[in-house]
Scaffold this motif. Structure first.
Motif, PDB file in Angstrom:
ATOM      1  N   GLY A  83       0.828  -1.202   0.000  1.00  0.00           N
ATOM      2  CA  GLY A  83       0.000   0.000   0.000  1.00  0.00           C
ATOM      3  C   GLY A  83       0.860   1.248   0.000  1.00  0.00           C
ATOM      4  N   GLY A  87      -2.138   6.438   1.378  1.00  0.00           N
ATOM      5  CA  GLY A  87      -3.416   5.769   1.173  1.00  0.00           C
ATOM      6  C   GLY A  87      -3.934   6.025  -0.234  1.00  0.00           C
ATOM      7  N   ARG A  90      -2.930   0.852  -4.056  1.00  0.00           N
ATOM      8  CA  ARG A  90      -2.618  -0.510  -3.639  1.00  0.00           C
ATOM      9  C   ARG A  90      -2.144  -1.281  -4.853  1.00  0.00           C
ATOM     10  NH1 ARG A  90      -6.242  -4.817  -3.748  1.00  0.00           N
ATOM     11  NH2 ARG A  90      -5.589  -6.581  -2.524  1.00  0.00           N
TER      12      ARG A  90
END
Length: 152
Positions: A83, A87, A90
């Protein structure tokens, strides 16, 4: 894939819990590609490359340990992945010979959502067909939440 789902709403068990959205909308872009190189080499290259994605060193270390020991430290029910630090990004993969419980999922799963739209281009290309190509199937997912509604 564009989806809007109902959220958890109010938490009656913990009065100090942060408020949860009653409706949450997000857009995901899934990019699929095959690489005919060993996964550890790809991960080492991602660590050293200057790219907009800042991959988490801990997730890369965990994935590299898997390839050293051929076992994850904890049992995963999802494909191996790394990851991003911020954020929203992925990278997951299906490597031939990996002993994982789950594979990268086909796009447009049949999830229950309030509103959902999924488009695949080219429409006739499946992950099953891509897995027949030599190398490892990678899935790079970019996620952005664009709307949340809270109860008043």
């Amino acid at each position: 894939m564009d989806t809007c789902s109902r959220g958890g709403g109010r938490n009656y068990l913990d009065q100090n819990a942060p408020e949860q959205p009653v409706l949450s909308c997000m857009m995901r872009l899934h990019l699929y590609f095959a690489v005919d190189r060993p996964v550890p080499e790809v991960l080492q290259d991602l660590r050293s490359m200057k790219t907009p994605a800042k991959w988490s060193g801990g997730s890369i270390d965990s994935a590299l340990r898997y390839y050293e020991n051929k076992v994850y430290e904890t049992s995963h029910a999802y494909p191996p992945s790394i990851g991003s630090l911020t954020g929203g990004e992925r990278l997951a993969w299906d490597a031939p010979g990996d002993n994982v419980k789950a594979k990268v999922l086909e796009p447009c799963p049949g999830r229950k959502v309030v509103l959902g739209t999924c488009v695949s281009d080219p429409a006739d290309l499946t992950l099953t067909g891509m897995r027949e190509r030599p190398g490892t199937l990678f899935e790079w997912t970019l996620t952005a939440r664009y709307y949340e509604m809270y109860s008043t």
